[in-house]
Scaffold this motif. Structure first.
Motif, PDB file in Angstrom:
ATOM      1  N   HIS A 317      69.268  48.275  60.789  1.00  0.00           N
ATOM      2  CA  HIS A 317      68.583  48.219  62.080  1.00  0.00           C
ATOM      3  C   HIS A 317      69.480  47.590  63.152  1.00  0.00           C
ATOM      4  N   ILE A 318      70.266  46.591  62.769  1.00  0.00           N
ATOM      5  CA  ILE A 318      71.216  46.006  63.715  1.00  0.00           C
ATOM      6  C   ILE A 318      72.234  47.057  64.157  1.00  0.00           C
ATOM      7  N   VAL A 319      72.722  47.843  63.200  1.00  0.00           N
ATOM      8  CA  VAL A 319      73.678  48.908  63.525  1.00  0.00           C
ATOM      9  C   VAL A 319      73.038  49.941  64.435  1.00  0.00           C
ATOM     10  N   GLN A 320      71.803  50.337  64.132  1.00  0.00           N
ATOM     11  CA  GLN A 320      71.135  51.340  64.959  1.00  0.00           C
ATOM     12  C   GLN A 320      70.907  50.815  66.374  1.00  0.00           C
ATOM     13  N   TYR A 321      70.588  49.546  66.485  1.00  0.00           N
ATOM     14  CA  TYR A 321      70.424  48.973  67.825  1.00  0.00           C
ATOM     15  C   TYR A 321      71.748  49.003  68.593  1.00  0.00           C
ATOM     16  N   LEU A 322      72.839  48.615  67.931  1.00  0.00           N
ATOM     17  CA  LEU A 322      74.142  48.621  68.594  1.00  0.00           C
ATOM     18  C   LEU A 322      74.511  50.020  69.078  1.00  0.00           C
ATOM     19  N   SER A 334      79.519  48.214  65.643  1.00  0.00           N
ATOM     20  CA  SER A 334      78.664  49.007  64.763  1.00  0.00           C
ATOM     21  C   SER A 334      79.463  49.534  63.571  1.00  0.00           C
ATOM     22  N   TYR A 335      80.732  49.879  63.785  1.00  0.00           N
ATOM     23  CA  TYR A 335      81.576  50.356  62.685  1.00  0.00           C
ATOM     24  C   TYR A 335      81.798  49.257  61.648  1.00  0.00           C
ATOM     25  N   LEU A 336      81.998  48.024  62.110  1.00  0.00           N
ATOM     26  CA  LEU A 336      82.188  46.904  61.183  1.00  0.00           C
ATOM     27  C   LEU A 336      80.899  46.568  60.444  1.00  0.00           C
ATOM     28  N   PHE A 337      79.780  46.574  61.162  1.00  0.00           N
ATOM     29  CA  PHE A 337      78.510  46.209  60.535  1.00  0.00           C
ATOM     30  C   PHE A 337      78.084  47.233  59.493  1.00  0.00           C
ATOM     31  N   VAL A 338      78.261  48.513  59.810  1.00  0.00           N
ATOM     32  CA  VAL A 338      77.859  49.509  58.817  1.00  0.00           C
ATOM     33  C   VAL A 338      78.796  49.461  57.608  1.00  0.00           C
ATOM     34  N   GLY A 339      80.062  49.094  57.828  1.00  0.00           N
ATOM     35  CA  GLY A 339      80.975  48.904  56.702  1.00  0.00           C
ATOM     36  C   GLY A 339      80.535  47.763  55.811  1.00  0.00           C
ATOM     37  N   LEU A 340      80.071  46.669  56.441  1.00  0.00           N
ATOM     38  CA  LEU A 340      79.534  45.551  55.665  1.00  0.00           C
ATOM     39  C   LEU A 340      78.310  45.989  54.881  1.00  0.00           C
ATOM     40  N   GLY A 341      77.435  46.778  55.536  1.00  0.00           N
ATOM     41  CA  GLY A 341      76.247  47.261  54.841  1.00  0.00           C
ATOM     42  C   GLY A 341      76.591  48.111  53.630  1.00  0.00           C
ATOM     43  N   VAL A 342      77.592  48.965  53.759  1.00  0.00           N
ATOM     44  CA  VAL A 342      78.014  49.816  52.642  1.00  0.00           C
ATOM     45  C   VAL A 342      78.512  48.966  51.482  1.00  0.00           C
ATOM     46  N   MET A 374      71.682  54.745  55.116  1.00  0.00           N
ATOM     47  CA  MET A 374      72.972  54.076  55.267  1.00  0.00           C
ATOM     48  C   MET A 374      74.114  55.091  55.244  1.00  0.00           C
ATOM     49  N   PHE A 375      74.053  56.069  54.342  1.00  0.00           N
ATOM     50  CA  PHE A 375      75.085  57.103  54.262  1.00  0.00           C
ATOM     51  C   PHE A 375      75.165  57.878  55.574  1.00  0.00           C
ATOM     52  N   MET A 376      74.010  58.242  56.118  1.00  0.00           N
ATOM     53  CA  MET A 376      73.990  58.999  57.364  1.00  0.00           C
ATOM     54  C   MET A 376      74.587  58.189  58.511  1.00  0.00           C
ATOM     55  N   LEU A 377      74.174  56.934  58.635  1.00  0.00           N
ATOM     56  CA  LEU A 377      74.690  56.084  59.715  1.00  0.00           C
ATOM     57  C   LEU A 377      76.198  55.894  59.588  1.00  0.00           C
ATOM     58  N   ASP A 378      76.665  55.613  58.381  1.00  0.00           N
ATOM     59  CA  ASP A 378      78.095  55.400  58.182  1.00  0.00           C
ATOM     60  C   ASP A 378      78.895  56.650  58.537  1.00  0.00           C
TER      61      ASP A 378
END
Length: 783
Positions: A317-322, A334-342, A374-378
């Motif tokens: 959700h943080i990534v989607q907001y960014l 957003s690229y760093l946060f989604v990488g952390l999420g992965v 998560m896969f889609m966002l990344d």
């Protein structure tokens, strides 16, 4: 003497072959012996040996029988191929896809060759001259600052990222001025040195004090659930209200909240909901405040030490907001946060099916849903940044979850939801990124194959483009319009990116007759996709302006499409697609102008779109005028084509011009031959390539008519005309990447001239922009 004669006779008498001796079989002592011939191993007679496999069975046993079967099957396949070739030639001039490589394999492979250890698929294929000529260097843009700070933007980076790279950004005001309601202690904790560093729990009370009243929290939660149907995968109503909301609002201290990151999750929900709270202005400061509070409370307990499903949902959700609130043209956070999420998802095994550990069905479904979101966002964030994705499908066996948002049509049939479509299309997008934008430059044949996969990817009927006839739309109709626009622009921008480098090469080589160039299919594909993005954006801006002004991605994609139209007008003003391209520039410029007072994304990009529009009109109205203050040719190339490019801010700006690209001898010869030929040659365009029928149809139409009724100011007055203009007929066969099939109605796909219709083949789907020559174009605009 007797001993000598006896020894001589033994030496002269042939000995049984080695395999017969080992297997204790009778041997007629011929070469090859009868035993070896019967066993199908005459090639190893007399001194070779067979290797026993599992169960002590010989590898080449009964091979002659197998060879006879192969011969029978090969003959049968040749007969079937010839029949297919004859039948297909009656309906199309193009070769059938199943016949592209089959002839060579079947006709050349003999039983002996198939039995050898060197299999055909392992043989390196002979280099194809056309493929060698169709490799274009386009790896993206590398920007180096005065202190060595470096930013890379790959070939698919969004236009505004290239126009205003992070190194060029102006200093931002102090955070205390932007968010006066938040304390300095909270703002300092918002930017920790590491996203896995634990924050002082003493901040819990001040952070907790910023929770809205319960009634406001319930209202925001309802907005979150409503818009989650189309923009993100929300929590279920019971989970949100009964678990998250109740536990956080009943807690008297941080330790009483059951989930270590439930508070962060709740603030992230409020942040997303506030973005679509129409009682507040777009991009309200409260949304950013909730985002900051979510980020700070995430680190009350380090997410790297305690990771749960709610931890990942909060991060996503943080990534989607960014992504949705980005007005700074910077995707790095957003690229760093989604990488952390992965990485956290890998830590708790989200990439593997939960059924392996016999988890309950509800838990398996939840894990699958979060993983594919998560896969889609990344994948999309990596695509928009022009950088490699963090997830590899090679490590995935998590199944798709049940489609909780599936739609039942009038016939009682289920149609996949927008969420399911997005998950499945993102897997295709990942495949496109690997094959089209990896370190190995693809050939043109590969690009056309990817183009076909994208266009043939089906869209369920309820999400196909529709022309809204009513002036006032219901809330459900608005949500469906948003989701339809997302699906269409996602496909179109993907197409724009894979064809861009070849589009630019055609503009360089043969501007006066673009469609006769060997990359003419890419020119047509770029024009069509850019046209659809602009028309879809214009239609949405008229019908749902309050929503579109809050979604920056639509404005970004419209800018990218405008750059395509500007390049056509600027580089090929005499071509037959220049007049409609100029008209589309006027359309998108007018939308930005009208929306800028109320839409922040439109206001931020208005200066950029104005320069693009002005450059296009200067090419037509003042062809000899060279406005050095706004746009140079080198900068135009930086934005528009994708050549590998270096921008060094340690040297004068003029040094950032991309190197000139000289065509190979074969390219120059090909280009010259096209230019000297005055007869229409689109029928032979891309000989040896599998060009999609929709591209060929558009090329036929433009070869006969200069412009379309839809590009000369006419509007879409019916659902049918809008649908035909914005979508293709879909194939009814099996689909790629597990996408479900929804057959569309047969229709005539001619949006240019009704007097000469060209029927599209029974099935097509279609659709979607930037890097170094592209970036060069932007610098020509004066950015």
């Amino acid at each position: 003497m007797a001993n000598k004669r006896k020894g001589r006779n033994l030496a002269e008498y042939p000995r049984p072959v080695q395999s017969a001796r080992r297997l204790k079989l009778r041997c007629d002592r011929k070469v090859p012996c009868e035993t070896c011939v019967k066993r199908g191993c005459s090639t190893i007679c007399p001194n070779g040996s067979l290797t026993a496999g599992k169960g002590n069975r010989l590898v080449l046993a009964n091979t002659e029988e197998l060879h006879s079967k192969i011969e029978v099957m090969s003959a049968r396949m040749r007969e079937l191929e010839e029949t297919l070739r004859q039948m297909h030639s009656k309906v199309s001039d193009l070769p059938h896809p199943l016949l592209s490589d089959t002839d060579t394999v079947i006709s050349n492979d003999s039983p002996e060759s198939t039995s050898s250890s060197d299999f055909p698929e392992q043989q390196p294929q002979a280099s194809n001259k056309a493929d060698a000529d169709s490799v274009i260097d386009a790896f993206g843009t590398l920007t180096i600052g005065t202190r060595g700070e470096t930013i890379f933007m790959g070939g698919t980076a969004r236009s505004e990222y290239l126009i205003q790279p992070p190194l060029k950004q102006q200093p931002k005001p102090a955070f205390s001025e932007t968010f006066p309601r938040l304390s300095k202690q909270i703002l300092d904790a918002w930017l920790p040195g590491s996203d896995c560093v634990q924050t002082d729990n003493g901040l819990w009370e001040p952070v907790y004090s910023y929770l809205p009243p319960l009634s406001e929290a319930v209202r925001l939660s309802e907005i979150y659930l409503e818009w989650g149907k189309v923009l993100w995968t929300p929590l279920t109503r019971s989970e949100l209200f009964d678990n998250i909301l109740r536990s956080v609002y009943n807690a008297k201290c941080y330790e009483e909240i059951p989930g270590s990151h439930d508070l962060s999750l709740l603030f992230s929900i409020f942040a997303l909901a506030t973005l679509f709270d129409f009682e507040k202005p777009s991009y309200a400061v409260e949304a950013q405040e909730y985002h900051i509070l979510s980020h700070v409370s995430m680190h009350f307990t380090s997410p790297c030490m305690e990771t749960s499903v709610h931890t990942l949902i909060a991060l996503l959700h943080i990534v989607q907001y960014l992504e949705m609130s980005d007005l700074q043209m910077d995707s790095s956070r957003s690229y760093l946060f989604v990488g952390l999420g992965v990485k956290l998802g890998y830590m708790i095994g989200f990439h593997l099916s939960g059924a392996r550990w016999k988890l309950s069905d509800a838990v398996v479904q939840k894990r699958s849903s979060v993983f594919w979101q998560m896969f889609m966002l990344d994948t999309w964030i990596s695509f928009h940044a022009g950088r490699p994705p963090n997830v590899s499908p090679d490590w995935i066996d998590t199944p798709y979850p049940n489609d909780d948002f599936a739609v039942v049509n009038d016939k009682g049939e289920k149609e996949m939801s927008g969420h399911m479509w997005s998950w499945k299309f993102s897997r295709l997008l990942h495949h496109v990124m690997v094959n089209a934008f990896g370190a190995k430059t693809p050939t043109y044949r590969t690009i056309l194959e990817l183009d076909r996969k994208i266009r043939d990817f089906p869209v369920p009927p309820h999400l196909q483009p529709r022309c809204a006839t009513s002036e006032t739309l219901t809330k459900a109709a608005i949500l469906q319009q948003v989701q339809t626009s997302f699906l269409l622009t996602n496909k179109e921008t993907t197409l724009l990116n894979i064809h861009r480098r070849y589009f630019t090469q055609a503009l360089e080589d043969q501007p006066d007759d673009l469609l006769k160039h060997k990359y003419g299919p890419s020119v047509m594909a770029m024009y069509r996709s850019a046209w659809r993005v602009i028309e879809s954006h214009s239609h949405a801006a008229r019908k749902i302006p309050q929503v579109i002004e809050r979604l920056g991605l639509f404005w970004s994609q419209a800018l990218s499409a405008a750059i395509v139209m500007c390049m056509i007008v600027n580089r090929a003003p005499q071509s037959n697609i220049a007049p409609p391209s100029l008209h589309e520039l006027d359309v998108v410029y007018e939308v930005f102008q009208k929306s800028a007072p109320t839409s922040k994304p439109a206001a931020v990009l208005l200066d950029s779109i104005t320069k693009v529009w002005k450059k296009g009109h200067d090419a037509v109205d003042r062809p000899l005028y060279d406005d050095q203050s706004s746009l140079s040719r080198a900068e135009l190339d930086r934005l528009g084509g994708g050549k590998t490019h270096l921008i060094s801010q340690t040297s004068p700006r003029s040094s950032a011009s991309p190197p000139s690209v000289q065509p190979t001898p074969s390219e120059a010869e090909s280009s010259g031959s096209f230019q000297s030929c005055r007869q229409p040659t689109w029928e032979g365009q891309g000989v040896g390539f599998d060009i999609h029928p929709r591209i060929m149809q558009d090329m036929r139409v433009f070869d006969k008519f200069e412009q379309s009724p839809f590009t000369t100011g006419s509007s879409f007055d019916s659902h049918e005309s809008f649908f035909q203009a914005m979508s293709d007929v879909q194939f009814s066969g099996s689909s790629v990447y597990g996408a479900e099939i929804y057959s569309g109605q047969p229709q005539v796909l001619n949006t240019f001239h009704p007097a000469h219709p060209y029927s599209a083949p029974n099935g097509i789907q279609e659709v979607p922009v930037l890097d170094a020559a592209w970036q060069s174009f932007v610098e020509q605009l004066g950015f």
